[in-house]
Enzyme design. Structure first.
Site, PDB file in Angstrom:
ATOM      1  N   GLU A 118    -168.993  -9.978  64.064  1.00 44.25           N
ATOM      2  CA  GLU A 118    -169.232  -9.535  62.678  1.00 44.25           C
ATOM      3  C   GLU A 118    -168.473 -10.455  61.737  1.00 44.25           C
ATOM      4  O   GLU A 118    -167.473 -11.026  62.120  1.00 44.25           O
ATOM      5  CB  GLU A 118    -168.667  -8.114  62.457  1.00 44.25           C
ATOM      6  CG  GLU A 118    -169.376  -7.028  63.200  1.00 44.25           C
ATOM      7  CD  GLU A 118    -168.466  -5.823  63.454  1.00 44.25           C
ATOM      8  OE1 GLU A 118    -167.335  -5.790  62.930  1.00 44.25           O
ATOM      9  OE2 GLU A 118    -168.898  -4.936  64.194  1.00 44.25           O
ATOM     10  N   LYS A 120    -165.732 -11.256  59.039  1.00 47.03           N
ATOM     11  CA  LYS A 120    -164.474 -10.586  58.697  1.00 47.03           C
ATOM     12  C   LYS A 120    -164.436 -10.438  57.183  1.00 47.03           C
ATOM     13  O   LYS A 120    -164.299 -11.399  56.443  1.00 47.03           O
ATOM     14  CB  LYS A 120    -163.266 -11.397  59.180  1.00 47.03           C
ATOM     15  CG  LYS A 120    -161.964 -10.645  58.988  1.00 47.03           C
ATOM     16  CD  LYS A 120    -160.825 -11.339  59.712  1.00 47.03           C
ATOM     17  CE  LYS A 120    -159.567 -10.494  59.723  1.00 47.03           C
ATOM     18  NZ  LYS A 120    -159.016 -10.239  58.394  1.00 47.03           N
ATOM     19  N   ASP A 122    -163.349  -9.473  53.436  1.00 41.69           N
ATOM     20  CA  ASP A 122    -162.081  -9.601  52.713  1.00 41.69           C
ATOM     21  C   ASP A 122    -161.942  -8.427  51.738  1.00 41.69           C
ATOM     22  O   ASP A 122    -162.217  -8.550  50.558  1.00 41.69           O
ATOM     23  CB  ASP A 122    -162.066 -10.938  51.961  1.00 41.69           C
ATOM     24  CG  ASP A 122    -160.662 -11.466  51.821  1.00 41.69           C
ATOM     25  OD1 ASP A 122    -159.726 -10.812  52.322  1.00 41.69           O
ATOM     26  OD2 ASP A 122    -160.499 -12.535  51.210  1.00 41.69           O
ATOM     27  N   TYR A 230    -166.998  -0.814  60.786  1.00 31.91           N
ATOM     28  CA  TYR A 230    -166.940  -1.718  61.938  1.00 31.91           C
ATOM     29  C   TYR A 230    -166.290  -1.108  63.163  1.00 31.91           C
ATOM     30  O   TYR A 230    -166.010  -1.813  64.131  1.00 31.91           O
ATOM     31  CB  TYR A 230    -166.241  -3.027  61.567  1.00 31.91           C
ATOM     32  CG  TYR A 230    -164.873  -2.856  60.940  1.00 31.91           C
ATOM     33  CD1 TYR A 230    -163.821  -2.296  61.651  1.00 31.91           C
ATOM     34  CD2 TYR A 230    -164.638  -3.284  59.638  1.00 31.91           C
ATOM     35  CE1 TYR A 230    -162.574  -2.144  61.076  1.00 31.91           C
ATOM     36  CE2 TYR A 230    -163.402  -3.142  59.053  1.00 31.91           C
ATOM     37  CZ  TYR A 230    -162.364  -2.562  59.782  1.00 31.91           C
ATOM     38  OH  TYR A 230    -161.135  -2.413  59.213  1.00 31.91           O
ATOM     39  N   LYS A 319    -160.614 -17.509  61.836  1.00 29.75           N
ATOM     40  CA  LYS A 319    -160.490 -17.594  60.385  1.00 29.75           C
ATOM     41  C   LYS A 319    -161.147 -18.856  59.829  1.00 29.75           C
ATOM     42  O   LYS A 319    -161.107 -19.922  60.446  1.00 29.75           O
ATOM     43  CB  LYS A 319    -158.997 -17.611  59.996  1.00 29.75           C
ATOM     44  CG  LYS A 319    -158.246 -16.351  60.384  1.00 29.75           C
ATOM     45  CD  LYS A 319    -158.656 -15.159  59.541  1.00 29.75           C
ATOM     46  CE  LYS A 319    -158.008 -15.187  58.182  1.00 29.75           C
ATOM     47  NZ  LYS A 319    -156.746 -14.471  58.138  1.00 29.75           N
ATOM     48  N   CYS A 413    -162.833 -41.347  22.901  1.00 26.02           N
ATOM     49  CA  CYS A 413    -163.402 -41.306  24.251  1.00 26.02           C
ATOM     50  C   CYS A 413    -162.579 -42.194  25.190  1.00 26.02           C
ATOM     51  O   CYS A 413    -162.370 -43.368  24.881  1.00 26.02           O
ATOM     52  CB  CYS A 413    -164.847 -41.798  24.218  1.00 26.02           C
ATOM     53  SG  CYS A 413    -165.571 -42.040  25.852  1.00 26.02           S
ATOM     54  N   CYS A 416    -165.003 -45.335  26.175  1.00 25.99           N
ATOM     55  CA  CYS A 416    -165.461 -46.363  25.240  1.00 25.99           C
ATOM     56  C   CYS A 416    -164.692 -46.382  23.919  1.00 25.99           C
ATOM     57  O   CYS A 416    -164.887 -47.288  23.110  1.00 25.99           O
ATOM     58  CB  CYS A 416    -166.957 -46.198  24.962  1.00 25.99           C
ATOM     59  SG  CYS A 416    -167.322 -44.809  23.871  1.00 25.99           S
ATOM     60  N   CYS A 431    -168.297 -37.371  23.578  1.00 28.32           N
ATOM     61  CA  CYS A 431    -168.122 -38.718  23.055  1.00 28.32           C
ATOM     62  C   CYS A 431    -169.302 -39.020  22.138  1.00 28.32           C
ATOM     63  O   CYS A 431    -170.442 -38.703  22.447  1.00 28.32           O
ATOM     64  CB  CYS A 431    -168.103 -39.697  24.227  1.00 28.32           C
ATOM     65  SG  CYS A 431    -168.461 -41.385  23.745  1.00 28.32           S
ATOM     66  N   CYS A 437    -171.383 -46.258  25.102  1.00 29.49           N
ATOM     67  CA  CYS A 437    -170.428 -45.759  26.099  1.00 29.49           C
ATOM     68  C   CYS A 437    -170.927 -45.994  27.531  1.00 29.49           C
ATOM     69  O   CYS A 437    -171.996 -45.523  27.894  1.00 29.49           O
ATOM     70  CB  CYS A 437    -170.205 -44.268  25.874  1.00 29.49           C
ATOM     71  SG  CYS A 437    -169.000 -43.564  27.006  1.00 29.49           S
TER      72      CYS A 437
HETATM   73  S1  IVH Z   1    -161.961  -4.764  63.594  1.00 26.53           S
HETATM   74  C1  IVH Z   1    -158.685  -3.748  66.350  1.00 26.53           C
HETATM   75  N1  IVH Z   1    -163.851  -5.849  62.158  1.00 26.53           N
HETATM   76  O1  IVH Z   1    -159.265  -7.206  59.428  1.00 26.53           O
HETATM   77  C2  IVH Z   1    -159.741  -4.224  65.446  1.00 26.53           C
HETATM   78  N2  IVH Z   1    -161.693  -5.711  61.233  1.00 26.53           N
HETATM   79  O2  IVH Z   1    -156.791  -8.146  60.692  1.00 26.53           O
HETATM   80  C3  IVH Z   1    -159.526  -3.721  64.109  1.00 26.53           C
HETATM   81  N3  IVH Z   1    -161.520  -6.594  58.974  1.00 26.53           N
HETATM   82  O3  IVH Z   1    -157.358  -4.304  59.203  1.00 26.53           O
HETATM   83  C4  IVH Z   1    -160.333  -4.311  63.091  1.00 26.53           C
HETATM   84  N4  IVH Z   1    -163.622  -7.155  58.745  1.00 26.53           N
HETATM   85  O4  IVH Z   1    -159.150  -4.692  57.466  1.00 26.53           O
HETATM   86  C5  IVH Z   1    -162.565  -5.519  62.210  1.00 26.53           C
HETATM   87  N5  IVH Z   1    -165.641  -6.755  60.974  1.00 26.53           N
HETATM   88  C6  IVH Z   1    -164.347  -6.406  61.043  1.00 26.53           C
HETATM   89  C7  IVH Z   1    -163.465  -6.640  59.968  1.00 26.53           C
HETATM   90  C8  IVH Z   1    -162.138  -6.283  60.113  1.00 26.53           C
HETATM   91  C9  IVH Z   1    -162.433  -7.112  58.169  1.00 26.53           C
HETATM   92  C10 IVH Z   1    -160.093  -6.445  58.606  1.00 26.53           C
HETATM   93  C11 IVH Z   1    -159.592  -5.034  58.735  1.00 26.53           C
HETATM   94  C12 IVH Z   1    -158.402  -5.081  59.628  1.00 26.53           C
HETATM   95  C13 IVH Z   1    -158.053  -6.525  59.573  1.00 26.53           C
HETATM   96  C14 IVH Z   1    -157.380  -6.924  60.855  1.00 26.53           C
END
Ligand code: IVH
Length: 675
Positions: A118, A120, A122, A230, A319, A413, A416, A431, A437
């Protein structure tokens, strides 16, 4: 008052409908009802509940907003801790992760591990508890063991159902997911804050976190929050699925939103490909992500693997390179674009961001620079998202050194040396050396030769590029100095075509003043304005000498255009190039007057108007004078016959006196024109 049975049933039916459409809209992103009709259903339910308060339930769709602010957050103990994730920062680290797992699981070389993948997200992690299908509690992750009770805020997020759908849900279900603020909502929120002079959020994650930590759910309700689930925490015995993928399928069935980007992969190679694919997609997703997560799909494997410290052995986050970093502004320089726009560019202490080393970042324009208040010496947040050019997001004011230096727009400018113009209320400075120019050369020459300008057949973009790049042509006037040799030496240019171009150049010399003016590429002087200018001034010298007041006498010419025209003709280099063009033989017919004009009473007389007239508008005076055969010029020259001085006359009045030209007042004018 107890509600009649029928009403109770109708209320329940309304709730079902609302939940269904809510799910379509917020979870499946597939609305099937107009906002108005959805609102009508909600209002009807609200009215019935107001009449029969006994019917109100905690999970009724009306209960999303309107909860009272809390005084403080209660603590929530997570019975199953909310774990964090280990990170992999490159391919090797991911391969090592896979190898470690296989060793621990004692898999032989031919057996691959299945991973659930999945993005990750933010945002911030939350835990949401459903009892008998109703949402009873929402909590933040906190330190993983103890979080804060934010039920009142969680309930305002439309993508989170207050009641699970389907019927086979477990008596107890604790789900986990990430609350996010999509980028569009974040931008709108910040634009609103900016409009009100309030502080802006630094990024969507902070905005999401700040929104969830409000004591007043009324505020959270106005924040554009969303969620993806998730994972499952606690679940009643007998209801758990054997794999992550199947668990997520159950969540979907129960109306909980799961990432549409999720995938089931076999082996580490597929994980690497998934990472690359999501990385490529990153910029086009409507929310921020900072990597991808790979989780062992089989729960029995997870059991075997267990966890260390606070992270499971069965999952890892790969990451992305950070998109934002901090660094120091060493200097701010101005770049001149092909249209003459001056862009402030910050020279930075090199910093690794978004996967590359960045040493320059754009500040877009002066407005932006001033709004962000970037000064030389400042520590700033630099962002490089995807392939987008790096930009400065904000200044860390706390780190501003005492000797920081403000940035000023240069008067000349940097390429020029022509004057820099920045019309009031405009963000962009430019300019004014358009014809000369070097930064604007290609564009200026392409425009000059274009069909609606000088109409030089055969001199298209590719030819101009070559002519400028080889240095043969530096200004539009150089076009007329081209030889057959010059042209034949260009890429893919047959002698015949070269000859045709020379002919076309020769032909273009016969033009009109309007075309010529348009071809000069003066800012804001399009074809229509060029035509108005040429009709009014007929004489180029007069136009070039005209001050802003004189220019504004022309139809459709306001302060902005007048100022652009004036500045353009004040640039020595522009004037030189115009002289050179005329010397090459560019000509236009002087508007011939109709034969009978000679007999008109003011035939051949040149008038200049200055000051305010009392009985006539300027336009009326001008058109009457013209009807009588006179010419109305914008500025005083040797050719002027009469200067008409109204109230508060300008410098033209002085000039007329100095030059000994007849000055008449409004009375005399009225007599002359027979009014
Ligand atoms: S699984 C043990 N899936 O990442 C697994 N976490 O660094 C627990 N996060 O606290 C998390 N997207 O806030 C999982 N698709 C995803 C995620 C995800 C974001 C964040 C979550 C967690 C942090 C862990």
């Amino acid at each position: 008052m107890t509600a009649p049975k029928q009403t109770a049933a109708h209320v329940e039916e309304l709730r079902q409908q609302i939940r269904h459409h809510n799910h379509l809209y917020y979870v499946l992103d597939d609305p099937q009802l107009s906002d108005a009709r959805y609102d009508r259903l909600l209002r009807e339910l609200g009215k019935l509940e107001a009449k029969y308060p006994d019917l109100i339930t905690e999970d009724s769709p009306t209960q999303r907003v309107g909860a009272k602010p809390v005084k403080a957050f209660n603590q929530v103990h997570h019975r199953l801790p909310m774990l964090s994730l280990d990170n992999a920062f490159d391919e090797d680290e991911l391969r090592n992760f896979d190898r470690r797992l296989r060793d621990r699981l004692k898999l032989d070389d031919s057996e691959e591990v299945e991973y659930a993948a999945e993005p990750k997200l933010d945002g911030l992690a939350v835990s949401i508890l459903y009892e008998d299908g109703s949402l009873v509690r929402g909590a933040t992750r906190g330190d993983g063991r103890t979080g804060e009770d934010v039920t009142h805020n969680i309930k305002t997020i439309h993508a989170i159902p207050l009641r699970l759908t389907g019927s086979d849900h477990p008596p107890l279900l604790e789900v986990r997911g990430e609350v996010i603020m999509p980028r569009a909502g974040f931008d709108a929120l910040n634009a609103r804050a900016r409009g009100k002079g309030e502080k802006e959020f630094v990024n969507p994650r902070n905005a999401a976190a700040g929104s969830l930590r409000q004591l007043d759910p009324g505020i959270t309700a106005q924040r554009p929050l969303d969620i993806y689930f998730y994972g499952i925490g606690e679940i009643s015995a007998g209801h758990a699925a054997p794999t992550h993928a199947m668990a997520m399928q159950l969540l979907r069935q129960w109306g909980l939103k799961v990432s549409p980007e999720s995938a089931l992969l076999t082996g580490v190679e597929q994980c690497l490909a998934y990472y690359a694919a999501i990385f490529g997609k990153r910029g086009s997703l409507p929310y921020d992500i900072d990597g991808v997560v790979f989780k062992v799909n089989r729960f029995d494997y997870r059991e075997t693997l267990g966890f260390v410290a606070r992270a499971p052995r069965w999952a890892i986050a790969q990451k992305f390179p950070a998109e934002e970093e901090t660094t120091i502004v060493k200097d701010v320089e101005f770049q001149v674009g092909r249209t003459g726009a001056l862009t402030p560019v910050a020279r930075l202490d090199p910093v690794f961001v978004g996967g590359v080393t960045v040493s320059n970042a754009t500040l877009h324009n002066m407005d932006e620079l001033q709004r962000k208040d970037v000064r030389i010496g400042d520590t700033v947040v630099v962002r490089r998202a995807g392939d987008v050019i790096p930009e400065i997001v904000s200044v860390i004011k706390k780190k501003r050194p005492g000797k920081s230096r403000k940035v000023r727009l240069p008067a000349k400018c940097p390429v020029c040396g022509a004057d820099v113009e920045r019309p009031e209320n405009e963000a962009v400075a430019r300019c004014s050396g358009g014809l000369y120019c070097p930064a604007q050369r290609k564009e200026a020459i392409k425009h000059f030769a274009s069909r609606r300008a000088m109409d030089v057949d055969g001199v298209g973009d590719k030819i101009v590029d070559q002519l400028v790049e080889t240095g043969i042509v530096k200004t539009p006037a150089d076009l007329y100095r081209l030889s057959l040799e010059n042209l034949s030496a260009l890429d893919r240019m047959a002698e015949k075509s070269a000859g045709n171009i020379l002919e076309a150049l020769e032909k273009s010399k016969q033009t009109s003043l309007a075309r010529f003016l348009f071809a000069l590429g003066i800012r804001e002087v399009g074809e229509a304005t060029a035509l108005s200018l040429s009709a009014y001034f007929t004489d180029l010298d007069e136009l070039m000498a005209a001050d802003e007041e004189a220019l504004m006498a022309v139809q459709d010419v306001g302060t902005v255009v007048a100022s652009h025209v004036r500045t353009f003709f004040q640039q020595t280099h522009n004037k030189e190039i115009i002289d050179a063009l005329l010397a090459q033989g560019i000509r236009w017919p002087v508007e011939p007057r109709a034969a009978s004009d000679d007999q008109l009473p003011l035939a051949g007389k040149v008038f200049v108007l200055t000051g305010t007239l009392d009985k006539l508008t300027r336009d009326q005076a001008k058109s009457r004078l013209r009807e009588l055969g006179a010419k109305v010029a914008g500025s005083v020259s040797r050719k002027t016959d009469f200067v008409v001085a109204g109230e508060k006359p300008g410098s033209k009045y002085e000039k007329a006196l100095n030059m000994g030209i007849s000055v008449i007042d409004e009375e005399a004018l009225l007599q002359l024109i027979g009014k």
